[in-house]
Design a protein around this motif. Structure first.
Motif, PDB file in Angstrom:
ATOM      1  N   PRO A  13      70.211   9.457 -86.193  1.00 14.19           N
ATOM      2  CA  PRO A  13      69.571   8.920 -87.389  1.00 14.19           C
ATOM      3  C   PRO A  13      68.528   7.865 -86.990  1.00 14.19           C
ATOM      4  CG  PRO A  13      71.972   8.729 -87.540  1.00 14.19           C
ATOM      5  CD  PRO A  13      71.652   9.162 -86.143  1.00 14.19           C
ATOM      6  N   GLY A  14      67.449   7.784 -87.776  1.00 12.16           N
ATOM      7  CA  GLY A  14      66.402   6.790 -87.498  1.00 12.16           C
ATOM      8  C   GLY A  14      66.951   5.388 -87.286  1.00 12.16           C
ATOM      9  N   VAL A  15      67.938   5.005 -88.074  1.00 14.46           N
ATOM     10  CA  VAL A  15      68.474   3.638 -87.970  1.00 14.46           C
ATOM     11  C   VAL A  15      69.076   3.359 -86.591  1.00 14.46           C
ATOM     12  CG1 VAL A  15      68.996   3.210 -90.389  1.00 14.46           C
ATOM     13  CG2 VAL A  15      70.704   4.284 -88.961  1.00 14.46           C
ATOM     14  N   MET A  16      69.369   4.409 -85.833  1.00 18.25           N
ATOM     15  CA  MET A  16      69.961   4.198 -84.506  1.00 18.25           C
ATOM     16  C   MET A  16      68.926   4.330 -83.389  1.00 18.25           C
ATOM     17  SD  MET A  16      73.572   6.133 -85.164  1.00 18.25           S
ATOM     18  CE  MET A  16      74.496   5.401 -83.806  1.00 18.25           C
ATOM     19  N   ALA A  28      64.068  10.535 -87.697  1.00 17.40           N
ATOM     20  CA  ALA A  28      64.604  11.129 -88.921  1.00 17.40           C
ATOM     21  C   ALA A  28      65.337  10.039 -89.691  1.00 17.40           C
ATOM     22  CB  ALA A  28      65.542  12.277 -88.584  1.00 17.40           C
ATOM     23  N   CYS A  29      64.636   9.459 -90.642  1.00 18.54           N
ATOM     24  CA  CYS A  29      65.175   8.316 -91.383  1.00 18.54           C
ATOM     25  C   CYS A  29      66.204   8.767 -92.414  1.00 18.54           C
ATOM     26  CB  CYS A  29      64.032   7.575 -92.059  1.00 18.54           C
ATOM     27  SG  CYS A  29      64.592   6.104 -92.924  1.00 18.54           S
ATOM     28  N   VAL A  30      67.195   7.928 -92.662  1.00 18.15           N
ATOM     29  CA  VAL A  30      68.195   8.248 -93.694  1.00 18.15           C
ATOM     30  C   VAL A  30      67.550   8.396 -95.075  1.00 18.15           C
ATOM     31  CG1 VAL A  30      70.126   7.083 -92.562  1.00 18.15           C
ATOM     32  CG2 VAL A  30      68.731   5.828 -94.175  1.00 18.15           C
ATOM     33  N   GLU A  31      66.364   7.828 -95.246  1.00 20.72           N
ATOM     34  CA  GLU A  31      65.701   7.936 -96.546  1.00 20.72           C
ATOM     35  C   GLU A  31      65.111   9.310 -96.784  1.00 20.72           C
ATOM     36  OE1 GLU A  31      63.023   4.767 -95.876  1.00 20.72           O
ATOM     37  OE2 GLU A  31      64.736   3.446 -95.532  1.00 20.72           O
ATOM     38  N   GLY A  32      65.225  10.205 -95.777  1.00 24.10           N
ATOM     39  CA  GLY A  32      64.831  11.583 -96.001  1.00 24.10           C
ATOM     40  C   GLY A  32      63.536  12.000 -95.316  1.00 24.10           C
ATOM     41  N   VAL A  67      56.165   3.469 -90.371  1.00 22.93           N
ATOM     42  CA  VAL A  67      56.944   2.350 -89.832  1.00 22.93           C
ATOM     43  C   VAL A  67      58.048   2.039 -90.828  1.00 22.93           C
ATOM     44  CG1 VAL A  67      56.902  -0.159 -89.450  1.00 22.93           C
ATOM     45  CG2 VAL A  67      55.059   1.279 -88.542  1.00 22.93           C
ATOM     46  N   ASN A  68      59.270   1.845 -90.322  1.00 27.36           N
ATOM     47  CA  ASN A  68      60.325   1.339 -91.180  1.00 27.36           C
ATOM     48  C   ASN A  68      60.761   0.025 -90.565  1.00 27.36           C
ATOM     49  OD1 ASN A  68      62.125   1.149 -93.202  1.00 27.36           O
ATOM     50  ND2 ASN A  68      62.978   3.187 -92.920  1.00 27.36           N
ATOM     51  N   GLN A  69      60.486  -1.067 -91.207  1.00 20.13           N
ATOM     52  CA  GLN A  69      60.733  -2.415 -90.687  1.00 20.13           C
ATOM     53  C   GLN A  69      59.674  -2.747 -89.629  1.00 20.13           C
ATOM     54  OE1 GLN A  69      62.891  -4.409 -92.003  1.00 20.13           O
ATOM     55  NE2 GLN A  69      64.080  -5.570 -90.567  1.00 20.13           N
TER      56      GLN A  69
END
Ligand SMILES: Nc1nc2c(c(=O)[nH]1)N[C@H]1C(S)=C(S)[C@@H](COP(=O)(O)O)O[C@H]1N2
Ligand SMILES: [Mo]
Length: 344
Positions: free
Chosen positions: A330-333, A246-250, A196-198
Motif C-alpha cells: 500500500p502507498g502508506v507503506m 497504490a494509495c489507499v484512496e484508490g 504527491v500525498n503528504q
C-alpha cells in the motif's frame, strides 16, 4: 467484495501472525484497493436507491409482527446506519476531508464489522420471514415509485452506478482517463509526473535534514551497523524497476524507480536472511512516519531505497534523498525521507 478488499488492506497494514502479505504479484494491492474504492463509490447510488424504495416500509404498522420481524427491523438500525457511515467516511477519506475526530482506518474498520454483522442478521431474519410468508400473507414489493415504472427506476439506478464508475476509475485506468471527470486524482499530475500525498512541508521535513549532512543508518540486529551518506548510496550498485504507488484512496501511478536494493544494504550490514525491517522517516511525527518490511518484502530484489523517479533525482515531495519503494505494498507503506532501517 467491498468487505473483503477492505479487510485485505487493513490486515496488510497491521500485520497479524498468521498472514504474511506476499511481495508478489507486484501489482496485486493496486488491483484489490482499486476495486475497493471503485465498488465503494458505485455503491453510493445503489444504497440511496435502496433507501428510497424501502423508506415507506420503515413506517409499516404494526411496527412489529413477531420475533423474526422484530429482529429484521432492529437489524436495520446498524445496517442502514453502518452502510451510510461506511460510504460517507470512505468518500470523505478519498476527498481527504475528515469532519470527525476518530482515526479513519479504525472507525472504517469497526464500522465494516458492524455493518456486515447487521447484514447477516438481517438476511437470516428475512429468510425466516420469507419461509413463513410462503404459507401466509405476502408482502408485495413496490412495483412503482412516484409514477415511474419499476423498470425505468432500475435502469436509472444502473445508469447512475455505471456513470459513477466510468467517471472515477479513470484515475487508475489510463485509457478511461478522459472520462474521469469525477476522479479525485489525476495520476499524471505532480512533480516528476505523479501525485504527491503528504508534501515535505506538510511532513515538516527541514531543508537541513536533507542537506550534505544527511546520513541513513542501518541499526538493530546487525553485525555491522552502517551510516551511509547519499554519496555512499550512489556508489552502490543501482537497479531500475517500474512499480506503482497504490494509495489507499484508490489512485495509483506507475513510476520508473532507480536506487539501491534493500537486500544489498542488509547483506552489507550482516543482517540475517529472514530479517524484518522497520523503516523510519526523518519526519518527526504522524502515523505514516514508519513502516514494516516483513521478510518477503525485505528480501524481494525489487524492494529499493529509491534515489530517482522517472529518470531524475527524487523531488523532495516524493521523499528526497531516499524513499522506500517495494512491490505489492500500500502507498502508506512506501516511506519517504528515510532516516533509518532498524533490523529485527
Ligand atoms: N514519511 C512519510 N512517508 C509517506 C507518507 C507520509 O505521510 N510520511 N505518505 C504515504 C502515502 S499515504 C502515500 S500514498 C505515498 C505517496 O507517495 P508520493 O507522495 O511520492 O506519491 O507516500 C507514503 N509515504
Ligand atoms: Mo496513501
Amino acid at each position: 467484495m467491498l468487505f473483503l478488499t477492505g479487510l485485505i488492506s487493513h490486515v496488510i497494514q497491521r500485520p497479524v501472525g498468521w498472514l504474511s502479505w506476499p511481495s508478489r504479484p507486484a501489482g496485486l494491492y493496486r488491483v484489490t484497493q482499486g476495486v475497493h474504492v471503485a465498488t465503494g463509490l458505485a455503491s453510493i447510488p445503489l444504497l440511496l436507491a435502496k433507501l428510497w424504495v424501502m423508506y415507506p416500509h420503515f413506517w409499516t404498522w404494526p411496527p412489529v409482527r413477531d420475533i423474526a420481524h422484530a429482529v429484521e427491523r432492529l437489524s436495520l438500525v446498524p445496517l442502514v446506519g453502518g452502510s451510510l457511515f461506511m460510504l460517507f467516511t470512505g468518500l470523505a477519506n478519498v476527498g481527504l476531508w475528515y469532519p470527525w475526530n476518530f482515526f479513519f482506518p479504525t472507525g472504517h474498520f469497526w464500522g465494516a464489522w458492524i455493518t456486515i454483522g447487521a447484514l447477516v442478521v438481517h438476511i437470516g431474519a428475512k429468510l425466516a420471514l420469507t419461509r413463513s410468508a410462503l404459507f401466509g400473507a405476502r408482502d408485495e414489493p413496490p412495483t412503482s415509485k412516484g409514477g415511474i415504472s419499476r423498470r425505468s427506476f432500475l435502469s436509472v439506478i444502473a445508469g447512475t452506478t455505471g456513470l459513477v464508475t466510468l467517471t472515477t476509475i479513470g484515475q487508475t485506468i489510463g485509457p478511461l482517463k478522459s472520462l474521469g471527470i469525477l476522479a479525485p486524482r489525476d495520476p499524471t499530475v505532480g512533480p516528476q509526473g505523479f501525485p504527491v500525498n503528504q508534501s515535505a512541508a506538510e511532513a515538516a521535513i527541514a531543508r537541513n535534514d536533507v542537506g550534505p549532512d544527511y546520513r541513513m543508518e542501518v541499526t538493530g540486529g546487525v553485525t555491522n551497523p552502517l551510516v551511509l551518506s547519499l554519496e555512499d548510496l550512489r556508489g552502490m550498485p543501482q537497479h531500475e524497476v517500474i512499480l506503482p504507488i497504490a494509495c489507499v484512496e484508490g489512485w495509483s501511478a506507475s513510476v520508473r524507480w532507480r536506487g539501491v536494493r534493500v537486500i544489498d544494504v542488509l547483506a552489507q550490514a550482516g543482517a540475517s536472511p529472514d530479517a524484518t525491517v522497520t523503516v523510519e522517516s526523518l519526519q518527526k511525527d504522524g502515523i505514516y512516519r514508519t513502516s514494516e518490511l516483513n521478510s518477503p518484502h525485505a528480501h524481494d530484489s525489487d524492494t529499493l531505497l529509491a534515489l530517482e523517479a522517472n529518470c531524475s533525482i527524487l523531488d523532495i515531495d516524493h521523499g528526497y534523498p531516499v524513499r522506500l519503494i517495494g512491490p505489492n505494498r500500500p502507498g502508506v507503506m512506501q516511506t519517504k525521507w528515510i532516516a533509518k532501517l532498524v533490523v529485527a
